[in-house]
Design a protein around this motif. Structure first.
Motif, PDB file in Angstrom:
ATOM      1  N   MET A 178       0.848  -1.189   0.000  1.00 35.90           N
ATOM      2  CA  MET A 178       0.000   0.000   0.000  1.00 35.90           C
ATOM      3  C   MET A 178       0.882   1.236   0.000  1.00 35.90           C
ATOM      4  N   LYS A 179       0.500   2.185  -0.751  1.00 35.87           N
ATOM      5  CA  LYS A 179       1.273   3.434  -0.839  1.00 35.87           C
ATOM      6  C   LYS A 179       1.140   4.242   0.448  1.00 35.87           C
ATOM      7  N   THR A 180       2.177   4.890   0.851  1.00 40.81           N
ATOM      8  CA  THR A 180       2.072   5.838   1.965  1.00 40.81           C
ATOM      9  C   THR A 180       1.841   7.230   1.407  1.00 40.81           C
ATOM     10  N   ALA A 181       1.515   8.138   2.302  1.00 37.71           N
ATOM     11  CA  ALA A 181       1.193   9.489   1.850  1.00 37.71           C
ATOM     12  C   ALA A 181       2.364  10.126   1.113  1.00 37.71           C
ATOM     13  N   THR A 182       3.580   9.769   1.507  1.00 33.98           N
ATOM     14  CA  THR A 182       4.725  10.408   0.860  1.00 33.98           C
ATOM     15  C   THR A 182       5.090   9.729  -0.455  1.00 33.98           C
ATOM     16  N   GLY A 183       4.561   8.531  -0.655  1.00 30.53           N
ATOM     17  CA  GLY A 183       4.999   7.818  -1.855  1.00 30.53           C
ATOM     18  C   GLY A 183       3.997   7.860  -2.991  1.00 30.53           C
ATOM     19  N   MET A 184       3.264   8.961  -3.069  1.00 34.43           N
ATOM     20  CA  MET A 184       2.225   9.050  -4.110  1.00 34.43           C
ATOM     21  C   MET A 184       2.833   9.034  -5.491  1.00 34.43           C
ATOM     22  N   ARG A 185       2.219   8.260  -6.356  1.00 32.75           N
ATOM     23  CA  ARG A 185       2.670   8.266  -7.744  1.00 32.75           C
ATOM     24  C   ARG A 185       1.712   9.121  -8.555  1.00 32.75           C
ATOM     25  N   ALA A 186       2.195   9.623  -9.639  1.00 27.31           N
ATOM     26  CA  ALA A 186       1.328  10.441 -10.493  1.00 27.31           C
ATOM     27  C   ALA A 186       0.174   9.625 -11.041  1.00 27.31           C
ATOM     28  N   GLU A 187       0.362   8.283 -11.163  1.00 24.76           N
ATOM     29  CA  GLU A 187      -0.722   7.490 -11.732  1.00 24.76           C
ATOM     30  C   GLU A 187      -1.767   7.108 -10.692  1.00 24.76           C
ATOM     31  N   LEU A 192     -11.356  11.903   5.460  1.00 24.51           N
ATOM     32  CA  LEU A 192     -11.329  11.386   4.094  1.00 24.51           C
ATOM     33  C   LEU A 192      -9.913  11.452   3.532  1.00 24.51           C
ATOM     34  N   LYS A 193      -9.211  12.547   3.831  1.00 24.49           N
ATOM     35  CA  LYS A 193      -7.836  12.676   3.338  1.00 24.49           C
ATOM     36  C   LYS A 193      -6.980  11.522   3.847  1.00 24.49           C
ATOM     37  N   LEU A 194      -7.097  11.256   5.153  1.00 26.30           N
ATOM     38  CA  LEU A 194      -6.327  10.167   5.753  1.00 26.30           C
ATOM     39  C   LEU A 194      -6.685   8.824   5.127  1.00 26.30           C
ATOM     40  N   THR A 195      -7.953   8.580   5.013  1.00 28.96           N
ATOM     41  CA  THR A 195      -8.423   7.305   4.470  1.00 28.96           C
ATOM     42  C   THR A 195      -7.960   7.115   3.039  1.00 28.96           C
ATOM     43  N   LEU A 196      -8.132   8.142   2.227  1.00 28.39           N
ATOM     44  CA  LEU A 196      -7.788   8.011   0.812  1.00 28.39           C
ATOM     45  C   LEU A 196      -6.292   7.876   0.620  1.00 28.39           C
ATOM     46  N   GLN A 197      -5.540   8.705   1.300  1.00 23.29           N
ATOM     47  CA  GLN A 197      -4.092   8.687   1.099  1.00 23.29           C
ATOM     48  C   GLN A 197      -3.459   7.399   1.607  1.00 23.29           C
ATOM     49  N   SER A 198      -4.043   6.785   2.628  1.00 21.88           N
ATOM     50  CA  SER A 198      -3.474   5.523   3.090  1.00 21.88           C
ATOM     51  C   SER A 198      -3.980   4.345   2.270  1.00 21.88           C
ATOM     52  N   ASN A 199      -4.722   4.626   1.225  1.00 27.32           N
ATOM     53  CA  ASN A 199      -5.221   3.559   0.362  1.00 27.32           C
ATOM     54  C   ASN A 199      -4.889   3.804  -1.095  1.00 27.32           C
ATOM     55  N   GLY A 200      -3.750   4.435  -1.327  1.00 33.12           N
ATOM     56  CA  GLY A 200      -3.255   4.548  -2.698  1.00 33.12           C
ATOM     57  C   GLY A 200      -3.993   5.548  -3.556  1.00 33.12           C
ATOM     58  N   MET A 201      -4.541   6.594  -2.929  1.00 27.61           N
ATOM     59  CA  MET A 201      -5.198   7.607  -3.759  1.00 27.61           C
ATOM     60  C   MET A 201      -4.686   8.993  -3.405  1.00 27.61           C
ATOM     61  N   ARG A 202      -4.669   9.868  -4.412  1.00 27.26           N
ATOM     62  CA  ARG A 202      -4.292  11.251  -4.149  1.00 27.26           C
ATOM     63  C   ARG A 202      -5.539  12.036  -3.787  1.00 27.26           C
TER      64      ARG A 202
END
Lengths: 362, 238
Positions: free
Chosen positions: B1-10, B27-37
């Motif tokens: 799972m992506k972390t908040a700092t490891g967001m990819r452009a895709e 929502l920000k926390l939930t989304l970012q800890s689940n691979g979404m920007r």
């Protein structure tokens, strides 16, 4: 004496004034008919009787009008010189004035009494509402306090002791928060629903539904709560359509199922039975649990009734009250009893589809 | 799972339209800890402007906004984009949900919701959008024991072919197109009968009952054709 008239200063009602005039005219006729045997004072008494009758049955305006009219009639027809408005002798004037004053006082007293009894009825109604509201508040405050305490306590413990708690302990606290919050959410929903149904403002959106669709939807909604129960459905393959408000009827089914889940131990069998009768359909939610305690049977569907008051069973005590309200709105019967195996059985009777032609299979 | 700092452009970009700060934070926390920007708009006006500037991958809009309503955001977005839109709706507000679906929302999540529910709906929305966007039109739909051949117009349940009437098939097809998402009564009526019978919901229910009898092993406990009471139906997609 029950009075049909409105309160003291109602709108101008010409009919009442005509009635007042009629009564005074009747008094005049009686006085004329009995003129040979009655003295002047007796005539005044007859008019007074007429005025009292007006005071009892008519609003204040018309009855005061009758008092004035009675004085004029008394003076004109009976006080010498007759057929004039003069008082030949001073003491007759006194009689007339007393007639008028007594008439006015009686009118006022009667209308005051009417007003007071209306106020008393309103006060009684307000007292009943107040009582219901205070029992609602006390029930809510009790029901909300416990899950809120769990949430606040668990969250603060987690926050302060993160490092000292094992993973399991943390999971337990988080789970407690989640379940308490969800229970709270359902209770708030119930309270809002009950308030809405009580307000009398609910308009049913009646449509034809295949009953199994509502059954399926209700079961799906209750899935988490019934997870540790043995649930089954017994229904014939060709259930007729029913005409209900889907959202409310689903709520009724959900509440019956939740009730079964909450009051029976894990592993109890809960069966939803659909049964065709001559008049329509009987829908039963029955279980083989401990059943309904005898002392509960009369008040089962009342608000805030609980099988075991002050127990830890969650819920606002409104579930069955909502069921009854929904059933009443639809004009259908709901009943609770104990089944042959001792478990509880809740039945709803829905009348047949055949009342009007449309809605049948196209 | 992506972390908040490891967001990819895709990673998919979710625009959250929500005026309550606590809700936005969650929502920000939930989304970012689940691979979404995560991007946010705190009012309908701001949302409309942001979307016109750059269309996100999915929009999550609360229907109860202070300055006008979420419906405006949906309407405006739909005038230039088919980006998936999910609305956050209060419980027992069926009319609100139907209104949102009618102006073009794809699905809804009812408050209060668990994180899992929200993420599931978001993922379905992204999946549907990807299928729509792909050049190849879907030929086969399958979920557990149900298979639908969209080219040959054939349906199998537990490896046995099931015969559906033309209307039944059209209804199923519409549900397949939006598999995992709610389809409103109106949309299904249009698919099955055309624009004519918009108010004849009981026809729809009778046909759905028929479909359930044909496809479900227990029509009283359906696992494919799910009912969203008062709003529409949903075909399970897993």
């Amino acid at each position: 004496m029950k009075v049909a008239a409105p309160e003291t200063d109602g709108p101008f009602r010409p009919n009442a004034y005509v009635v007042a005039a009629g009564i005074i005219s009747t008094c005049t006729l009686i006085n004329c008919a009995l003129a040979r045997w009655l003295s002047l004072t007796d005539h005044a008494m007859v008019y007074l009787l007429g005025v009292v009758v007006c005071a009892v049955f008519l609003p204040r305006g018309p009855s005061m009008f009758s008092a004035v009219l009675s004085l004029l009639a008394f003076d004109f027809f009976f006080v010498p010189p007759v057929l004039t408005l003069h008082f030949a002798e001073k003491h007759h004037l006194l009689t007339g004035v007393i007639l008028l004053v007594v008439g006015l006082i009686t009118s006022t007293l009667a209308s005051e009494r009417r007003r007071q009894s209306a106020a008393a009825a309103t006060a009684a109604m307000n007292a009943r509402e107040e009582q219901l509201r205070s029992s609602l508040l006390s029930s809510i405050s009790h029901d909300l306090r416990t899950p809120l305490a769990v949430i606040v306590g668990s969250a603060s413990t987690l926050h302060d002791n993160r490092d000292r708690l094992s993973r399991e302990e943390q999971d337990e606290l988080l789970s407690a928060i989640f379940h308490s919050a969800r229970g709270l959410s359902m209770e708030v929903s119930d309270v809002l629903e009950m308030t809405r149904l009580d307000s009398g403002q609910v308009k049913l959106n009646l449509q034809w539904y295949p009953l199994e669709e509502l059954v399926g939807a209700a079961l799906e909604r209750c899935k988490p709560l019934l997870a540790s129960h043995d649930v089954s459905v017994v229904a014939p393959p060709d259930i007729p359509l029913v005409r209900v408000d889907a959202v409310l009827f689903e709520k009724l089914l959900v509440n019956l199922l939740e009730n079964a889940a909450k009051h029976t131990p894990a592993g109890t069998r809960v069966t939803l039975v659909v049964h065709k009768t001559t008049e329509g359909i009987e829908l039963r939610v029955e279980d083989n649990g401990p059943g309904i305690p005898a002392r509960m049977s009369e008040h089962l569907f009342d608000k805030f009734e609980r099988a075991y008051p002050e127990s830890s069973t969650s819920g606002s005590g409104l579930g069955l009250a909502i069921c009854r309200a929904v059933a009443q709105l639809h004009g259908i019967r709901i009943q609770a009893s104990n089944g042959s195996e001792g478990g509880a059985r809740f039945s709803v009777w829905i009348p047949s589809v055949l009342e009007n032609g449309n809605g049948h299979e196209s | 799972m992506k972390t908040a700092t490891g967001m990819r452009a895709e990673d998919p970009l979710v625009l959250v339209v929500e005026d309550e700060p606590q809700m936005r934070k969650l929502l920000k926390l939930t989304l970012q800890s689940n691979g979404m920007r995560f991007a946010e708009a705190t009012s309908a006006r701001e949302a409309v402007n942001r979307i016109r500037a750059q269309v996100p991958d999915v929009i999550l809009a609360d229907l109860g906004l202070p300055d006008g309503d979420g419906l405006e955001v949906i309407r405006d977005t739909r005038s230039h984009s088919s980006v998936p839109i999910i609305v956050l709706s209060a419980r027992a507000q069926e009319a609100e949900k139907i209104a949102a679906l009618d102006v073009g929302a794809d699905d809804y999540v009812t408050k209060p919701f668990a994180a899992g529910e929200l993420l599931a709906r978001l993922r379905v929305a992204l999946r549907r959008a990807a299928v729509r966007a792909s050049a190849v039109s879907a030929e086969l739909f399958a979920v557990r024991d149900l298979r639908v051949d969209l080219v040959q117009r054939r349906v199998w349940v537990r490896d046995e072919q099931v015969h559906l009437t033309p209307i039944e098939y059209r209804l199923l097809q519409q549900l397949v197109t939006k598999a995992g998402q709610v389809v409103s009564h109106r949309e299904l009526l249009k698919a099955g009968w055309g624009p004519v019978k918009a108010d004849q919901q009981h026809y729809l229910r009778i046909y759905m009952a028929g479909l359930r009898r044909k496809l479900e092993s227990d029509p009283t406990r359906p696992t494919y054709l799910l009912t969203e009471t008062g709003v529409g139906y949903r075909l399970a997609d897993e």
